[in-house]
Scaffold this motif. Structure first.
Motif, PDB file in Angstrom:
ATOM      1  N   ALA A 110       0.750  -1.269   0.133  1.00 33.65           N
ATOM      2  CA  ALA A 110       0.168   0.109  -0.052  1.00 33.65           C
ATOM      3  C   ALA A 110       0.845   1.230  -0.255  1.00 33.65           C
ATOM      4  N   ALA A 111       1.998   1.325   0.932  1.00 39.41           N
ATOM      5  CA  ALA A 111       2.671   2.565   0.940  1.00 39.41           C
ATOM      6  C   ALA A 111       3.480   2.449  -0.213  1.00 39.41           C
ATOM      7  N   SER A 112       3.965   1.439  -1.001  1.00 42.44           N
ATOM      8  CA  SER A 112       4.752   1.669  -2.376  1.00 42.44           C
ATOM      9  C   SER A 112       3.645   2.267  -3.377  1.00 42.44           C
ATOM     10  N   THR A 113       2.581   1.572  -3.416  1.00 40.05           N
ATOM     11  CA  THR A 113       1.785   2.092  -4.481  1.00 40.05           C
ATOM     12  C   THR A 113       1.328   3.602  -4.380  1.00 40.05           C
ATOM     13  N   PHE A 114       1.102   3.926  -2.932  1.00 37.26           N
ATOM     14  CA  PHE A 114       0.684   5.436  -2.844  1.00 37.26           C
ATOM     15  C   PHE A 114       1.768   6.253  -3.036  1.00 37.26           C
ATOM     16  N   TYR A 115       3.010   6.072  -2.785  1.00 38.44           N
ATOM     17  CA  TYR A 115       4.052   6.949  -2.995  1.00 38.44           C
ATOM     18  C   TYR A 115       4.291   7.199  -4.535  1.00 38.44           C
ATOM     19  N   LEU A 116       4.078   5.967  -5.301  1.00 43.45           N
ATOM     20  CA  LEU A 116       4.528   5.935  -6.835  1.00 43.45           C
ATOM     21  C   LEU A 116       3.406   6.605  -7.420  1.00 43.45           C
ATOM     22  N   THR A 262     -12.652  16.294 -11.102  1.00 33.95           N
ATOM     23  CA  THR A 262     -13.858  15.871 -10.875  1.00 33.95           C
ATOM     24  C   THR A 262     -14.180  15.277  -9.480  1.00 33.95           C
ATOM     25  N   TRP A 263     -15.300  14.971  -9.302  1.00 30.56           N
ATOM     26  CA  TRP A 263     -15.755  14.554  -8.168  1.00 30.56           C
ATOM     27  C   TRP A 263     -14.893  13.358  -7.587  1.00 30.56           C
ATOM     28  N   VAL A 264     -14.281  12.585  -8.390  1.00 35.24           N
ATOM     29  CA  VAL A 264     -13.381  11.624  -7.919  1.00 35.24           C
ATOM     30  C   VAL A 264     -12.148  12.131  -7.147  1.00 35.24           C
ATOM     31  N   GLY A 265     -11.663  13.521  -7.506  1.00 36.93           N
ATOM     32  CA  GLY A 265     -10.864  14.053  -6.803  1.00 36.93           C
ATOM     33  C   GLY A 265     -11.106  14.042  -5.227  1.00 36.93           C
ATOM     34  N   VAL A 266     -12.328  14.524  -5.105  1.00 40.69           N
ATOM     35  CA  VAL A 266     -12.680  14.586  -3.733  1.00 40.69           C
ATOM     36  C   VAL A 266     -12.818  13.534  -2.858  1.00 40.69           C
ATOM     37  N   VAL A 267     -13.375  12.414  -3.610  1.00 42.66           N
ATOM     38  CA  VAL A 267     -13.598  11.343  -2.943  1.00 42.66           C
ATOM     39  C   VAL A 267     -11.996  10.629  -2.467  1.00 42.66           C
ATOM     40  N   SER A 268     -11.024  10.944  -3.306  1.00 44.98           N
ATOM     41  CA  SER A 268      -9.432  10.379  -3.386  1.00 44.98           C
ATOM     42  C   SER A 268      -9.067  11.247  -2.026  1.00 44.98           C
ATOM     43  N   LEU A 269      -9.280  12.578  -1.935  1.00 45.61           N
ATOM     44  CA  LEU A 269      -8.776  13.246  -0.912  1.00 45.61           C
ATOM     45  C   LEU A 269      -9.481  12.695   0.681  1.00 45.61           C
ATOM     46  N   LEU A 270     -10.776  12.621   0.615  1.00 46.74           N
ATOM     47  CA  LEU A 270     -11.287  11.816   1.918  1.00 46.74           C
ATOM     48  C   LEU A 270     -10.991  10.561   2.226  1.00 46.74           C
ATOM     49  N   LEU A 271     -10.630   9.854   1.107  1.00 41.79           N
ATOM     50  CA  LEU A 271     -10.115   8.515   1.500  1.00 41.79           C
ATOM     51  C   LEU A 271      -8.581   8.424   1.951  1.00 41.79           C
ATOM     52  N   VAL A 272      -7.886   9.370   1.397  1.00 41.78           N
ATOM     53  CA  VAL A 272      -6.450   9.385   2.180  1.00 41.78           C
ATOM     54  C   VAL A 272      -6.579   9.997   3.402  1.00 41.78           C
ATOM     55  N   LEU A 273      -7.285  10.875   3.810  1.00 35.89           N
ATOM     56  CA  LEU A 273      -7.336  11.368   5.036  1.00 35.89           C
ATOM     57  C   LEU A 273      -7.858  10.193   5.874  1.00 35.89           C
ATOM     58  N   LEU A 274      -8.885   9.782   5.697  1.00 34.76           N
ATOM     59  CA  LEU A 274      -9.381   8.785   6.671  1.00 34.76           C
ATOM     60  C   LEU A 274      -8.509   7.319   6.584  1.00 34.76           C
ATOM     61  N   VAL A 275      -7.860   6.951   5.695  1.00 39.48           N
ATOM     62  CA  VAL A 275      -7.013   6.076   5.936  1.00 39.48           C
ATOM     63  C   VAL A 275      -5.668   6.412   6.701  1.00 39.48           C
ATOM     64  N   CYS A 276      -5.307   7.561   6.411  1.00 37.69           N
ATOM     65  CA  CYS A 276      -4.189   7.946   7.053  1.00 37.69           C
ATOM     66  C   CYS A 276      -4.633   8.210   8.593  1.00 37.69           C
ATOM     67  N   LEU A 371      -7.979  -1.395  -0.908  1.00 32.80           N
ATOM     68  CA  LEU A 371      -7.412  -0.452  -0.519  1.00 32.80           C
ATOM     69  C   LEU A 371      -6.054  -0.065  -0.965  1.00 32.80           C
ATOM     70  N   ALA A 372      -5.379  -1.162  -0.996  1.00 30.18           N
ATOM     71  CA  ALA A 372      -3.838  -0.736  -1.503  1.00 30.18           C
ATOM     72  C   ALA A 372      -3.829  -0.476  -3.000  1.00 30.18           C
ATOM     73  N   LEU A 373      -4.870  -0.908  -3.584  1.00 30.71           N
ATOM     74  CA  LEU A 373      -4.770  -0.565  -5.224  1.00 30.71           C
ATOM     75  C   LEU A 373      -5.586   0.744  -5.260  1.00 30.71           C
ATOM     76  N   THR A 374      -6.336   1.290  -4.430  1.00 36.84           N
ATOM     77  CA  THR A 374      -7.311   2.309  -4.679  1.00 36.84           C
ATOM     78  C   THR A 374      -6.531   3.675  -5.177  1.00 36.84           C
ATOM     79  N   PRO A 375      -5.148   3.837  -4.957  1.00 35.48           N
ATOM     80  CA  PRO A 375      -4.783   5.087  -5.743  1.00 35.48           C
ATOM     81  C   PRO A 375      -4.803   4.958  -7.391  1.00 35.48           C
ATOM     82  N   LEU A 376      -4.585   3.636  -7.726  1.00 34.34           N
ATOM     83  CA  LEU A 376      -4.620   3.326  -9.260  1.00 34.34           C
ATOM     84  C   LEU A 376      -5.992   3.591  -9.686  1.00 34.34           C
TER      85      LEU A 376
END
Length: 596
Positions: A110-116, A262-276, A371-376
C-alpha cells in the motif's frame, strides 16, 4: 526452497515498483525521446561552459545538465532517459516499501503504491521535473539513513551519496537537505555532531549551483508579482489547500490529471485522510518519538511552503523580489515532496490496520488488496504515459543538419554562442505531436546557447532574470540589419538558429513582431543551413565582446571551479570510504563460508 523464497521476498519491492513504473510510463518507454515541458533530452548533450554555471542565466539546471552531458558520452541519450525515468520510479516505490517493512506485506504494498501513484508524481512527470522526482525517490532512503545516523551508526558516506543523487537541481538539493538536516536536528543533542556533518554534506554536494547563484548577485532575484501565478491552485472543486493535502495543487492546469478535477478528486482526498487517520495510532505505537518527528517536521515545513504563496502572496512576493535565490520557493508545491513519505507511511499502516480489523481472513485480504490498489483506481489517467501525454518521438533530420553546420563552423575556428529564435521559452513542434516543450534546438547544438527565459502563465508575461536575454530581446525588437548583427555579436552571439515551424505558428496567432512571428533581417550573415524546419546563420565581420557572466571574471571562475571540485571530492570520498568498508566485510564473509 528457502533460498528461492527469500529471493522472491527480496525482489518483491522492486518487481512491484517496476510494474507500476511501466504502467505509468507506457509509450514513453518506446523508441525515441520524451519531450514534455521542462524535460528535454537529446541524442548527445554536448558538455559546455554554461552547464557549469558560467552563463548569464540563473543556474536552474546545475548540475543536472552537466551530469547528463557526461553520462550520455557512455550511455546513449535515448537509453539514459528511459533508465532515469524507470529507475527513479522504482527507487521511489522500493524506498516507500522499506519505510513500513516491519508492518507487513499489506502495509508495504500500500505504501509503495501510494508513493508512486499520486498527483505529485503524475503532475511533476507531466511538467518534466525529472530531477525533482529523483529527489522524491531518494527521500525514503535518506530518512532511513537519518535514523541510523541519529542512532550512532557510521553511515555518513551512504547519506552523502543519496544527497548527491537527490541534488541534481537547486530545489531538489534544498528539499533533500531539509529532509536530512531536520530529521537529525529533532534527535536533539545526541545527534548534534551528526547534524553538523549532514549540513556539511548538503552544502558540499550543492556547492556548484550555490556558488553560481551567489556569483549572479542581485540578478538572482525574481519577479514578485509571479508568486500568485505559481502559487498552489485548486483542482476542480477542491480549493488550493485541499489540493495540497492530497499532494496536488500544481500551478499548471495542463498537467493536472483530468480525474483530479472531478468528484473523484474529492473522494480521493477524503479516502486518503481517513485511511491515514486510521494508520496514525499504529504508527505512533510502532515508531519512537525521534522517528516520528523525523517525518513530521519535514512534512510540516513542506506543507507550509507549498501553501504559503496562496495564503500569503504578499510576504512571499517580497522575499522573492528582494532576497537572491528566494525565487526557488515561488513554485511552492515542489516542496510537497517533503510530506509524501509521511503520508505514504500513514497510508500503508492505515490500510494494514483496516484490513486487520476484519476478523475473517478472506474479507480482510480482499479489503487490504482493494485499499492498496485504490490510488490506481482513483487516478486511472496517470497510466499509459499519463493517458498519452508522455510519448517517445524521434528528432527530425533537420536538427542534426543544423548541429553539423554549427559544429563545422566551430572546427573552422569560430567561437561564440547560439541565439535560438523565435525568442520564446516553449514550443509546440508538430513532430512532437503538438505537445508543449522547452525549446529543444539549443540543447541539440554543440555550443552554448541563449534562449528567452520569459514565461507566459495564464496569459500573463513573467519576466526572466537573465539580463543578457533582456538586452537581446530589446535589440531584436528595435534594431535590424547591420546594427542588429553588431549588437548580437557584442553579446557573444555567433550563430542564429530560427525554428521556422515555431515562427510560422506565432505568425498565425498574430504575433508577427521581430524574433517572434517573423525572421529578423541579417543581410551580412552567412547561411550555413536552411531546411524545412530550421535555418542557421553565422554572423560575420564582427568581433563579439562575449557574454557577461562568471566566465569573464577569472576570480569568479576559479571560485566556481572550486565549488565543483568540492562537490566531486565529497562524492568521491564517500564512495571510496564506502568501498573500503565493504571490502573487509566481504573478506570476512568468505572466510566464514570456507570455515563452514
Amino acid at each position: 526452497m528457502g533460498r528461492r523464497s527469500d529471493a522472491v521476498v527480496r525482489a518483491a519491492p522492486a518487481v512491484w515498483s517496476l510494474a507500476l513504473a511501466v504502467l505509468m510510463l507506457g509509450p514513453a518507454l518506446g523508441r525515441g525521446y520524451v519531450l514534455a515541458y521542462d524535460m528535454v533530452w537529446v541524442p548527445d548533450l554536448t558538455v559546455r561552459g554554461d552547464f557549469l554555471g558560467l552563463g548569464s542565466s540563473l543556474p536552474r539546471a546545475v548540475p543536472s545538465d552537466m551530469v547528463v552531458a557526461l553520462l550520455d558520452e557512455v550511455v546513449p541519450g535515448m537509453v539514459l532517459q528511459k533508465l532515469v525515468l524507470v529507475g527513479t520510479l522504482v527507487l521511489a516505490g522500493t524506498g516507500a516499501w522499506r519505510l513500513v517493512a516491519r508492518a507487513g506485506v499489506v502495509a508495504s504494498v500500500a505504501a509503495s503504491t501510494f508513493y508512486l501513484w499520486n498527483p505529485f508524481v503524475a503532475e511533476r512527470l507531466g511538467i518534466g521535473h525529472w530531477p525533482l522526482l529523483m529527489t522524491y525517490a531518494a527521500l525514503p532512503w535518506i530518512h532511513l539513513l537519518v535514523l541510523r545516523l541519529a542512532a550512532g551508526e557510521r553511515c555518513l558516506p551512504q547519506l552523502v551519496l543519496w544527497l548527491a543523487f537527490a541534488s541534481l537541481s537547486p530545489v531538489g538539493g534544498i528539499v533533500a537537505g531539509l529532509h536530512a538536516v531536520l530529521g537529525l536536528a529533532v534527535a536533539g543533542r545526541a545527534a548534534t555532531r551528526a547534524t553538523g556533518w549532514a549540513v556539511g554534506a548538503v552544502v558540499a554536494v550543492n556547492a556548484p549551483w550555490l556558488v553560481a547563484g551567489v556569483l549572479h548577485g542581485a540578478g538572482a532575484v525574481s519577479d514578485a508579482a509571479a508568486v500568485r501565478l505559481f502559487a498552489a491552485h485548486g483542482e476542480g472543486i477542491l480549493p488550493s489547500w485541499a489540493a495540497v493535502l492530497g499532494l496536488g495543487g500544481i500551478w499548471n492546469a495542463e498537467v493536472v490529471p483530468a480525474s483530479r478535477t472531478t468528484w473523484v478528486g474529492v473522494v480521493s482526498l477524503l479516502l486518503v485522510l481517513l485511511v491515514c487517520a486510521a494508520g496514525l495510532r499504529s504508527w505512533s505505537g510502532a515508531e519512537g518519538r525521534r522517528a516520528r518527528l523525523a517525518l513530521l517536521v519535514p512534512a510540516a515545513v513542506g506543507l507550509v511552503v507549498a501553501i504559503a504563496g496562496a495564503v500569503a502572496p504578499g510576504p512571499v512576493g517580497w522575499l522573492v523580489g528582494h532576497v537572491p535565490g528566494a525565487g526557488l520557493v515561488r513554485d511552492g508545491t515542489r516542496f510537497l515532496a517533503l510530506a509524501a513519505p509521511l503520508l505514504a507511511v500513514l497510508w500503508g499502516r492505515g490500510v494494514a490496520q483496516l484490513a486487520a480489523s476484519v476478523p475473517a481472513r478472506l474479507p480482510a485480504v480482499v479489503l487490504g488488496t482493494v485499499l492498496a490498489l485504490t490510488p490506481l483506481a482513483l487516478m486511472p489517467d496517470a497510466a499509459v504515459g499519463l493517458s498519452g501525454r508522455l510519448d517517445a518521438v524521434g528528432f527530425p533530420d533537420d536538427l542534426e543538419s543544423a548541429r553539423r553546420a554549427v559544429a563545422d563552423s566551430r572546427r573552422a575556428g569560430r567561437e561564440g554562442d547560439v541565439l535560438s529564435l523565435p525568442f520564446t521559452s516553449y514550443r509546440r513542434p508538430g513532430w512532437n505531436d503538438g505537445r508543449r516543450t522547452l525549446d529543444p534546438v539549443g540543447r541539440h547544438l554543440p555550443a552554448d546557447y541563449l534562449a528567452s527565459d520569459t514565461l507566459v502563465v495564464s496569459g500573463t508575461e513573467v519576466p526572466g532574470e537573465d539580463p543578457r536575454a533582456r538586452r537581446v530581446a530589446r535589440d531584436l525588437a528595435t534594431l535590424a540589419g547591420d546594427d542588429l548583427e553588431r549588437a548580437l555579436a557584442d553579446e557573444g552571439i555567433t550563430w542564429v538558429v530560427v525554428d521556422l515551424e515555431a515562427t510560422a505558428d506565432l505568425a498565425a496567432e498574430g504575433l508577427d513582431a521581430p524574433a517572434l512571428g517573423s525572421v529578423p533581417a541579417l543581410p551580412d550573415a552567412e547561411v550555413l543551413h536552411r531546411g524545412d524546419l530550421l535555418a542557421v546563420w553565422e554572423l560575420r565581420g564582427h568581433d563579439g565582446a562575449g557574454a557577461a557572466g562568471p566566465a569573464g571574471r577569472p576570480a569568479s571562475l576559479a571560485v566556481l571551479l572550486g565549488a565543483w571540485a568540492l562537490a566531486g571530492g565529497a562524492i568521491a570520498a564517500a564512495a571510496l570510504r564506502l568501498g573500503t568498508r565493504r571490502r573487509p566485510a566481504r573478506r570476512v564473509h568468505r572466510e566464514v563460508h570456507r570455515g563452514t
